[in-house]
Design a protein around this motif. Structure first.
Motif, short mmCIF file in Angstrom:
data_model
loop_
_atom_site.label_atom_id
_atom_site.label_comp_id
_atom_site.label_asym_id
_atom_site.label_seq_id
_atom_site.Cartn_x
_atom_site.Cartn_y
_atom_site.Cartn_z
N ALA A 1 0.85 -1.19 0.00
CA ALA A 1 0.00 0.00 0.00
C ALA A 1 0.88 1.24 0.00
CB ALA A 1 -0.91 -0.01 1.22
N ARG A 2 0.51 2.21 -0.82
CA ARG A 2 1.29 3.45 -0.90
C ARG A 2 0.79 4.43 0.14
NH1 ARG A 2 1.48 4.39 -7.41
NH2 ARG A 2 2.69 2.55 -7.90
N ASP A 3 1.72 5.04 0.83
CA ASP A 3 1.38 6.05 1.83
C ASP A 3 1.28 7.40 1.14
OD1 ASP A 3 0.92 7.49 4.09
OD2 ASP A 3 2.92 7.24 4.93
N PRO A 4 0.09 7.99 1.07
CA PRO A 4 -0.03 9.27 0.34
C PRO A 4 0.76 10.41 0.96
CG PRO A 4 -2.14 8.62 1.33
CD PRO A 4 -1.16 7.53 1.61
N SER A 5 1.11 10.31 2.24
CA SER A 5 1.85 11.41 2.87
C SER A 5 3.32 11.42 2.43
CB SER A 5 1.77 11.30 4.39
OG SER A 5 2.36 10.09 4.82
N THR A 6 3.85 10.26 2.03
CA THR A 6 5.25 10.22 1.60
C THR A 6 5.39 10.28 0.09
OG1 THR A 6 5.24 7.81 1.56
CG2 THR A 6 5.94 8.87 3.60
N GLU A 7 4.31 10.05 -0.62
CA GLU A 7 4.38 10.06 -2.09
C GLU A 7 4.38 11.50 -2.59
OE1 GLU A 7 1.64 8.52 -5.80
OE2 GLU A 7 1.52 7.50 -3.89
N GLU A 8 5.24 11.78 -3.57
CA GLU A 8 5.30 13.13 -4.12
C GLU A 8 4.03 13.41 -4.91
OE1 GLU A 8 8.75 14.03 -6.36
OE2 GLU A 8 10.09 13.04 -4.97
N ARG A 9 3.56 14.61 -4.79
CA ARG A 9 2.37 15.00 -5.54
C ARG A 9 2.83 15.73 -6.79
NH1 ARG A 9 -0.30 16.91 -0.10
NH2 ARG A 9 -1.22 14.95 0.55
N LYS A 10 2.73 15.07 -7.92
CA LYS A 10 3.16 15.66 -9.19
C LYS A 10 1.97 15.83 -10.11
CE LYS A 10 7.79 13.67 -9.18
NZ LYS A 10 8.75 12.84 -9.90
N PHE A 11 2.04 16.86 -10.94
CA PHE A 11 1.02 17.04 -11.95
C PHE A 11 1.28 16.04 -13.07
CE2 PHE A 11 1.10 21.38 -10.14
CZ PHE A 11 -0.24 21.47 -9.82
N PRO A 12 0.22 15.59 -13.73
CA PRO A 12 0.43 14.72 -14.89
C PRO A 12 1.22 15.46 -15.97
CG PRO A 12 -1.87 14.71 -14.22
CD PRO A 12 -1.18 15.77 -13.41
N ARG A 13 2.10 14.74 -16.66
CA ARG A 13 2.97 15.37 -17.65
C ARG A 13 2.19 16.09 -18.74
NH1 ARG A 13 8.30 14.97 -19.26
NH2 ARG A 13 8.65 15.24 -21.49
N GLY A 14 1.10 15.49 -19.21
CA GLY A 14 0.29 16.11 -20.26
C GLY A 14 -0.29 17.44 -19.82
N LEU A 15 -0.68 17.52 -18.54
CA LEU A 15 -1.24 18.77 -18.03
C LEU A 15 -0.18 19.86 -17.99
CD1 LEU A 15 -3.64 20.24 -16.72
CD2 LEU A 15 -2.82 19.39 -14.52
N VAL A 16 1.03 19.51 -17.60
CA VAL A 16 2.12 20.49 -17.53
C VAL A 16 2.45 21.00 -18.93
CG1 VAL A 16 4.55 20.81 -16.96
CG2 VAL A 16 3.07 19.52 -15.42
N VAL A 17 2.52 20.09 -19.89
CA VAL A 17 2.83 20.49 -21.28
C VAL A 17 1.73 21.38 -21.83
CG1 VAL A 17 3.13 19.62 -23.63
CG2 VAL A 17 4.26 18.48 -21.71
N ARG A 18 0.48 21.02 -21.57
CA ARG A 18 -0.65 21.82 -22.07
C ARG A 18 -0.68 23.19 -21.42
NH1 ARG A 18 -5.77 19.17 -20.54
NH2 ARG A 18 -4.50 17.39 -21.10
N LEU A 19 -0.42 23.25 -20.12
CA LEU A 19 -0.40 24.53 -19.42
C LEU A 19 0.71 25.42 -19.97
CD1 LEU A 19 -1.43 26.29 -17.07
CD2 LEU A 19 0.20 25.13 -15.60
#
Length: 49
Positions: free
Chosen positions: A6-24
């Motif tokens: 199980a992934r711990d959301p507090s330790t996982e990096e919160r990144k934007f999806p690559r497509g969203l960054v490129v579109r922005l």
């Protein structure tokens, strides 16, 4: 059947999806180019008066 830990959301990096960054980035560049074009039109139009 593979079980992943199980992934711990507090330790996982919160990144934007690559497509969203490129579109922005593309929208920012296009928006600034459009604004520069409008500015150029107003500057050139103001000189003709």
């Amino acid at each position: 059947m593979s079980l992943e830990p199980a992934r711990d959301p507090s330790t996982e990096e919160r990144k934007f999806p690559r497509g969203l960054v490129v579109r922005l980035f593309a929208y920012l560049v296009a928006g600034h180019l459009f604004a520069a074009f409008l500015y150029l039109l107003f500057v050139l139009g103001g000189q003709n008066q």
